[in-house]
Every structure is written in structure tokens, then in C-alpha cells.
Design a protein around this motif. Structure first.
Motif, mmCIF file in Angstrom:
data_model
loop_
_atom_site.group_PDB
_atom_site.id
_atom_site.type_symbol
_atom_site.label_atom_id
_atom_site.label_comp_id
_atom_site.label_asym_id
_atom_site.label_seq_id
_atom_site.Cartn_x
_atom_site.Cartn_y
_atom_site.Cartn_z
ATOM 1 N N PHE A 174 0.857 -1.178 0.000
ATOM 2 C CA PHE A 174 0.000 0.000 0.000
ATOM 3 C C PHE A 174 0.893 1.227 0.000
ATOM 4 O O PHE A 174 1.844 1.323 0.782
ATOM 5 N N VAL A 175 0.606 2.173 -0.891
ATOM 6 C CA VAL A 175 1.403 3.400 -0.996
ATOM 7 C C VAL A 175 0.450 4.591 -0.884
ATOM 8 O O VAL A 175 -0.532 4.667 -1.630
ATOM 9 N N PRO A 176 0.716 5.525 0.027
ATOM 10 C CA PRO A 176 -0.167 6.681 0.198
ATOM 11 C C PRO A 176 0.052 7.734 -0.893
ATOM 12 O O PRO A 176 0.556 8.828 -0.636
ATOM 13 N N ALA A 177 -0.282 7.366 -2.128
ATOM 14 C CA ALA A 177 -0.148 8.268 -3.274
ATOM 15 C C ALA A 177 -1.179 7.860 -4.304
ATOM 16 O O ALA A 177 -1.748 6.760 -4.243
ATOM 17 N N SER A 178 -1.405 8.722 -5.272
ATOM 18 C CA SER A 178 -2.399 8.414 -6.301
ATOM 19 C C SER A 178 -1.878 7.356 -7.264
ATOM 20 O O SER A 178 -0.673 7.248 -7.508
ATOM 21 N N ALA A 179 -2.802 6.610 -7.830
ATOM 22 C CA ALA A 179 -2.450 5.589 -8.809
ATOM 23 C C ALA A 179 -1.745 6.215 -10.004
ATOM 24 O O ALA A 179 -0.795 5.641 -10.547
ATOM 25 N N ALA A 180 -2.183 7.397 -10.414
ATOM 26 C CA ALA A 180 -1.576 8.058 -11.573
ATOM 27 C C ALA A 180 -0.102 8.382 -11.320
ATOM 28 O O ALA A 180 0.748 8.158 -12.192
ATOM 29 N N GLU A 181 0.221 8.887 -10.124
ATOM 30 C CA GLU A 181 1.616 9.198 -9.785
ATOM 31 C C GLU A 181 2.478 7.937 -9.794
ATOM 32 O O GLU A 181 3.577 7.920 -10.358
ATOM 33 N N LEU A 182 1.977 6.898 -9.161
ATOM 34 C CA LEU A 182 2.731 5.653 -9.038
ATOM 35 C C LEU A 182 2.893 4.967 -10.384
ATOM 36 O O LEU A 182 3.948 4.417 -10.694
ATOM 37 N N ARG A 183 1.858 5.032 -11.179
ATOM 38 C CA ARG A 183 1.898 4.443 -12.519
ATOM 39 C C ARG A 183 2.978 5.116 -13.361
ATOM 40 O O ARG A 183 3.716 4.463 -14.089
ATOM 41 N N GLN A 184 3.100 6.428 -13.243
ATOM 42 C CA GLN A 184 4.108 7.178 -13.996
ATOM 43 C C GLN A 184 5.524 6.782 -13.571
ATOM 44 O O GLN A 184 6.402 6.590 -14.412
ATOM 45 N N ILE A 185 5.743 6.647 -12.262
ATOM 46 C CA ILE A 185 7.054 6.226 -11.765
ATOM 47 C C ILE A 185 7.385 4.830 -12.281
ATOM 48 O O ILE A 185 8.495 4.571 -12.758
ATOM 49 N N ALA A 186 6.427 3.908 -12.193
ATOM 50 C CA ALA A 186 6.656 2.534 -12.659
ATOM 51 C C ALA A 186 6.901 2.494 -14.166
ATOM 52 O O ALA A 186 7.751 1.756 -14.643
ATOM 53 N N ARG A 187 6.164 3.289 -14.905
ATOM 54 C CA ARG A 187 6.301 3.301 -16.374
ATOM 55 C C ARG A 187 7.675 3.812 -16.782
ATOM 56 O O ARG A 187 8.331 3.239 -17.634
ATOM 57 N N GLY A 219 23.871 -11.067 -6.170
ATOM 58 C CA GLY A 219 25.217 -10.527 -6.164
ATOM 59 C C GLY A 219 25.827 -10.315 -7.534
ATOM 60 O O GLY A 219 26.993 -9.971 -7.649
ATOM 61 N N SER A 220 25.047 -10.545 -8.582
ATOM 62 C CA SER A 220 25.542 -10.379 -9.945
ATOM 63 C C SER A 220 24.733 -9.321 -10.685
ATOM 64 O O SER A 220 23.530 -9.171 -10.450
ATOM 65 N N ARG A 221 25.396 -8.649 -11.598
ATOM 66 C CA ARG A 221 24.722 -7.662 -12.439
ATOM 67 C C ARG A 221 23.897 -8.416 -13.493
ATOM 68 O O ARG A 221 24.419 -9.256 -14.216
ATOM 69 N N VAL A 222 22.597 -8.120 -13.526
ATOM 70 C CA VAL A 222 21.676 -8.756 -14.465
ATOM 71 C C VAL A 222 21.007 -7.632 -15.252
ATOM 72 O O VAL A 222 20.623 -6.603 -14.687
ATOM 73 N N GLY A 223 20.889 -7.826 -16.552
ATOM 74 C CA GLY A 223 20.301 -6.770 -17.360
ATOM 75 C C GLY A 223 19.297 -7.285 -18.362
ATOM 76 O O GLY A 223 19.309 -8.453 -18.737
ATOM 77 N N TRP A 224 18.410 -6.381 -18.758
ATOM 78 C CA TRP A 224 17.439 -6.682 -19.794
ATOM 79 C C TRP A 224 16.912 -5.387 -20.380
ATOM 80 O O TRP A 224 17.006 -4.324 -19.787
ATOM 81 N N THR A 225 16.376 -5.491 -21.563
ATOM 82 C CA THR A 225 15.673 -4.375 -22.196
ATOM 83 C C THR A 225 14.220 -4.778 -22.258
ATOM 84 O O THR A 225 13.892 -5.907 -22.636
ATOM 85 N N GLN A 226 13.336 -3.860 -21.860
ATOM 86 C CA GLN A 226 11.908 -4.183 -21.837
ATOM 87 C C GLN A 226 11.114 -3.162 -22.626
ATOM 88 O O GLN A 226 11.495 -2.017 -22.757
ATOM 89 N N ARG A 227 10.003 -3.644 -23.161
ATOM 90 C CA ARG A 227 9.070 -2.803 -23.906
ATOM 91 C C ARG A 227 7.712 -2.909 -23.244
ATOM 92 O O ARG A 227 7.308 -3.978 -22.794
ATOM 93 N N GLU A 228 7.026 -1.776 -23.189
ATOM 94 C CA GLU A 228 5.670 -1.791 -22.658
ATOM 95 C C GLU A 228 4.794 -2.540 -23.648
ATOM 96 O O GLU A 228 4.673 -2.156 -24.803
ATOM 97 N N ALA A 229 4.205 -3.630 -23.178
ATOM 98 C CA ALA A 229 3.409 -4.491 -24.057
ATOM 99 C C ALA A 229 1.938 -4.137 -24.015
ATOM 100 O O ALA A 229 1.260 -4.142 -25.029
ATOM 101 N N THR A 230 1.450 -3.835 -22.833
ATOM 102 C CA THR A 230 0.018 -3.580 -22.663
ATOM 103 C C THR A 230 -0.191 -2.504 -21.616
ATOM 104 O O THR A 230 0.464 -2.506 -20.583
ATOM 105 N N THR A 231 -1.090 -1.623 -21.900
ATOM 106 C CA THR A 231 -1.534 -0.648 -20.918
ATOM 107 C C THR A 231 -3.046 -0.641 -20.977
ATOM 108 O O THR A 231 -3.624 -0.378 -22.024
ATOM 109 N N SER A 232 -3.664 -0.990 -19.878
ATOM 110 C CA SER A 232 -5.129 -0.956 -19.848
ATOM 111 C C SER A 232 -5.575 -0.569 -18.451
ATOM 112 O O SER A 232 -5.308 -1.273 -17.488
ATOM 113 N N GLY A 233 -6.206 0.579 -18.362
ATOM 114 C CA GLY A 233 -6.707 1.028 -17.065
ATOM 115 C C GLY A 233 -5.609 1.163 -16.049
ATOM 116 O O GLY A 233 -4.686 1.946 -16.225
ATOM 117 N N GLN A 234 -5.669 0.373 -15.022
ATOM 118 C CA GLN A 234 -4.715 0.458 -13.916
ATOM 119 C C GLN A 234 -3.656 -0.634 -13.998
ATOM 120 O O GLN A 234 -3.199 -1.141 -12.975
#
Length: 143
Positions: free
Chosen positions: A9-22, A53-68
Motif C-alpha cells: 500500500f502506498v499513500p499516493a495516487s495511482a496516476a503518480e505511481l503508474r508514472q514512476i513505474a512506467r 550478487g551479480s549484475r543482471v540486465g534486460w531491455t523491456q518494452r511496454e506491451a500492454t496498458t489498460s486502465g490500472q
């Protein structure tokens, strides 16, 4: 494909948190195990984190955005496949944030041994990301 899930649970709006995650941009300063999140010109983002303990990397693309909901899939990286789903459920005092990570290492013969280790590391990664979101949006935060 193994999956882990975490919620907070985060005391912030879904829109703010969604932007940070995106965008993921501020996460390296909030979650020390996240070494880098770098947006690419093609709309993907390159992540580099410390897991086991190891550096792990990946490149990701936003696949789906729907509502929340935000869904990202790996386009290249250290996993054979990786899918990350964020969910945001608004509540009167903030937002319930869920993070689901499904992964496949691509080492099928060793999966019974390696999958639980990587699941534990990815669970810790998810918990730390959720804690980072919460610390970014604490009620006394003036940003």
C-alpha cells in the motif's frame, strides 16, 4: 514459467505511481540494487540490477496498458523470457500496488535447482521496488 508476486500500500495516487513505474527513471536513487534504468530511443528501457550478487540486465518494452495495469516484456537480456506486470488499485487513502514477475531462465535441465533461487531474488527485487515507490511518495514528501 515461474512467477512471483508482491503487493504494497502506498499513500499516493495511482496516476503518480503508474508514472514512476512506467518511466523507472528515479528508481536507481530509491532502490540501491537498481543500478540503471535507461530509456532508449526506440521506446524500450534498459534495466541493470543486482540479483544474487551479480549484475543482471534486460531491455523491456511496454506491451500492454489498460486502465490500472502496465505490462512489460523483455526484448533482450539475461533471461530467456521476462514479463513484468504492475497493477494499481486506488483506495481512499492511496493505492494498492501489485508487482508480478514471470521469468524463464532457459536452462531447463537446471530449472529445479535454479528457479527457486532466482524466484527468491526476484521476489526481493519486487519488494525493494515497492518499498522504493512508497519512500518516493511518503505523505511528508513535497515533490
Amino acid at each position: 514459467m515461474p512467477q512471483i508476486s508482491a503487493t504494497a500500500f502506498v499513500p499516493a495516487s495511482a496516476a503518480e505511481l503508474r508514472q514512476i513505474a512506467r518511466e523507472g527513471i528515479g528508481l536507481p536513487t530509491l532502490a540501491p540494487h537498481v543500478l540503471e534504468v535507461e530509456p532508449q530511443s526506440d521506446g524500450t528501457a534498459r534495466w541493470s540490477v543486482l540479483l544474487n550478487g551479480s549484475r543482471v540486465g534486460w531491455t523491456q518494452r511496454e506491451a500492454t496498458t489498460s486502465g490500472q495495469r502496465l505490462v512489460f516484456t523483455q526484448t533482450q537480456g539475461d533471461f530467456d523470457s521476462l514479463a513484468v506486470t504492475w497493477t494499481f488499485a486506488p483506495d481512499c487513502a492511496g493505492t494498492w500496488v501489485g508487482l508480478n514477475i514471470a521469468f524463464h531462465l532457459g536452462i531447463d535441465g537446471l530449472a529445479p535447482l535454479l528457479d527457486p533461487i532466482w524466484a527468491q531474488s526476484l521476489r526481493a527485487h519486487a519488494d525493494l521496488l515497492l518499498s522504493a515507490l512508497a519512500s518516493a511518495k511518503e505523505p511528508n514528501d513535497h515533490n
